[in-house]
Design an enzyme around this catalytic site. Structure first.
Site, PDB file in Angstrom:
ATOM      1  N   HIS A 122      -9.177  58.669  15.623  1.00 33.27           N
ATOM      2  CA  HIS A 122      -7.891  58.366  16.260  1.00 33.27           C
ATOM      3  C   HIS A 122      -6.836  59.228  15.562  1.00 33.27           C
ATOM      4  CE1 HIS A 122      -4.303  55.848  17.056  1.00 33.27           C
ATOM      5  NE2 HIS A 122      -4.994  55.250  18.021  1.00 33.27           N
ATOM      6  N   ASP A 199     -11.374  53.555   8.608  1.00 32.84           N
ATOM      7  CA  ASP A 199     -10.446  53.055   9.619  1.00 32.84           C
ATOM      8  C   ASP A 199     -11.195  51.964  10.382  1.00 32.84           C
ATOM      9  OD1 ASP A 199      -9.163  52.520  11.984  1.00 32.84           O
ATOM     10  OD2 ASP A 199      -8.755  54.608  12.494  1.00 32.84           O
ATOM     11  N   GLN A 202     -11.117  49.091  14.981  1.00 33.76           N
ATOM     12  CA  GLN A 202     -11.945  48.591  16.096  1.00 33.76           C
ATOM     13  C   GLN A 202     -13.139  47.767  15.611  1.00 33.76           C
ATOM     14  OE1 GLN A 202     -11.033  48.702  19.162  1.00 33.76           O
ATOM     15  NE2 GLN A 202      -9.375  50.195  19.011  1.00 33.76           N
ATOM     16  N   LYS A 225      -5.124  43.888  17.098  1.00 31.58           N
ATOM     17  CA  LYS A 225      -6.396  44.186  17.770  1.00 31.58           C
ATOM     18  C   LYS A 225      -7.423  43.085  17.515  1.00 31.58           C
ATOM     19  CE  LYS A 225      -5.776  49.170  17.569  1.00 31.58           C
ATOM     20  NZ  LYS A 225      -5.388  49.491  18.943  1.00 31.58           N
ATOM     21  N   CYS A 363      -5.316  58.402  22.217  1.00 34.32           N
ATOM     22  CA  CYS A 363      -4.889  58.862  20.876  1.00 34.32           C
ATOM     23  C   CYS A 363      -6.060  59.521  20.144  1.00 34.32           C
ATOM     24  CB  CYS A 363      -4.325  57.726  20.034  1.00 34.32           C
ATOM     25  SG  CYS A 363      -2.812  57.062  20.684  1.00 34.32           S
TER      26      CYS A 363
END
Ligand code: PLP
Length: 405
Positions: A122, A199, A202, A225, A363
């Site tokens: 991302h 990261d 998700q 999220k 993104c």
């Protein structure tokens, strides 16, 4: 298994209608809807407990501080960090990565050094590193991917060298749904003494994350999220790193003593939480992770996997569909193109039927270039979605093809 009807009642927005149809919300990778427990917790905070934290001796301030610090402990438990001192509240994944780039990396990075990211990141996990690298003349190296959208992990040892100062990689790709072998990546990097940032934006909503087991140096994620509020997220960092890092921002809260000539910084994690924090957000996020724990992350993962299989089977039967991202290990994200119809047209026509999906570059422009597409349509699932939601989406996609035939 889940009692879908009961779970859906927890999310009042799912009962709303859009353009005369009941909302079908399939844009969960962008942000998830919020359960009543979270909504109520936030309004209860403002109704009964609102005060600034850490600074007051009065009743309400103590109450607010206790709730805020309780939330930190809930987040610590959620990702199995060793200490709540390793949980820094921030605005979200983007801010967490910028914090590491500007505090941890900037002080260690010299001209000619290298940072390794992957081809499926991302923009939040690309641009902060570029900014820091450009400021000192360092370079970015990229772990490649294959046509299925999986990392070519065999290339990682070849990329790592004495000049590598950090590896930053996503746990799960937001554009493709690929679940990366993050533990393996961390082991390879640590064998060469290279720290790793993950990261996790998700991953935390969909599967158990155990930072102690992963042994990652940094893990970044966003509250919104994972069924929590916007404007709040977490940077997990190993204590030894936080202790050695200079503050990211200056202001109140992050100090012990200030004079006009010098400042003594506060202990971790407060050293990295300058100014009044998002108190209600942190408390809301604490409730969101309790909600997820009650549902059970293993159950969530299993259900969403089955729903993804159902969706993949159904959508594959449509003529003109090209699925972008067919990794063996995937979470409930499905990106696709349909004939040569622009993704924005697909999403707009679905919206007429009350179906919310995402269209665009997500993104993640480098991944779009890799697959040679300007944009994709993206369906992203949650445990509150049903096979009926998928069926409605498939019928709407058939309609799109008829319109453009
Ligand atoms: N990383 C990934 C993989 C994401 O999916 C996102 C958001 O879509 C981000 C980072 C940025 O998250 P936020 O905008 O909440 O900071």
């Amino acid at each position: 298994m889940f009692e879908q009807n009961k779970i859906r009642l927890e999310f009042p927005i799912l009962g709303s209608s859009v353009n005369g149809n009941q909302l079908v919300y399939l844009d969960n990778a962008a942000t998830t809807q919020k359960p009543l427990q979270v909504i109520h917790k936030i309004s209860e905070y403002y109704e009964n407990n609102n005060a600034n934290v850490h600074r007051g001796v009065h009743f309400l301030s103590t109450k607010a501080t206790n709730l805020y610090e309780d939330a930190r402990r809930k987040l610590q438990q959620y990702i199995n960090a060793k200490s709540s001192d390793e949980i820094v509240f921030c605005r979200g994944t983007t801010e967490a990565i910028n914090l590491v780039a500007n505090s941890f990396l900037r002080t260690r990075l010299n001209s000619g050094d290298e940072i390794i990211i992957s081809a499926m990141e991302h923009h939040s996990n690309i641009v902060p590193w570029q900014i820091v690298a450009n400021s000192v003349g360092a370079t970015i190296k990229v772990i490649p991917i294959n046509k299925q959208g999986e990392l070519v992990i065999e290339d990682l040892p070849k990329l790592l060298c004495k000049k590598t100062k950090l590896v930053a990689v996503s746990h799960i790709s937001n554009a493709l749904g690929t679940i990366n072998p993050i533990k393996k990546i961390i082991d390879i990097c640590h064998a060469k003494n290279v720290p790793v940032l993950v990261d996790g934006a998700q991953a935390t909503p969909h599967q158990l994350v155990n930072v102690t087991d992963l042994d990652c140096d940094f893990y970044a994620f966003s509250g919104h999220k994972m069924y929590g509020p916007t404007g709040i997220g977490v940077l997990f960092a190993k204590k030894e790193h936080l202790e050695s890092m200079p503050p990211y921002q200056g202001g109140g809260e992050m100090i012990k003593m200030v004079s006009f000539t010098e400042t003594e910084y506060n202990d971790i994690p407060y050293k990295f939480e300058a100014g009044t924090p998002n108190i209600a957000g942190a408390i809301g996020l604490g409730t969101a992770v309790e909600f997820l724990d009650d549902l059970g992350l293993e159950q969530i993962e299993l259900y969403e996997k089955q729903l993804l299989e159902y969706l993949t089977a159904k959508i594959s039967m449509l003529a003109g569909i090209n699925i972008i991202g067919t990794a063996k290990q995937k979470t409930g994200i499905l990106s696709f193109t349909l004939d040569n119809i622009h993704a924005h047209d697909v999403a707009t026509i679905l919206d007429d039927d009350g179906i919310a999906i995402r269209a665009g570059h997500h993104c993640a422009m480098p991944i779009m270039s890799y697959f040679n597409v300007a944009a994709t349509s993206r369906i992203s699932l949650s445990f509150y979605n049903t096979e009926e939601d998928v069926d409605k989406c498939i019928s709407a996609l058939q309609k799109v093809r008829k319109i453009f035939a």
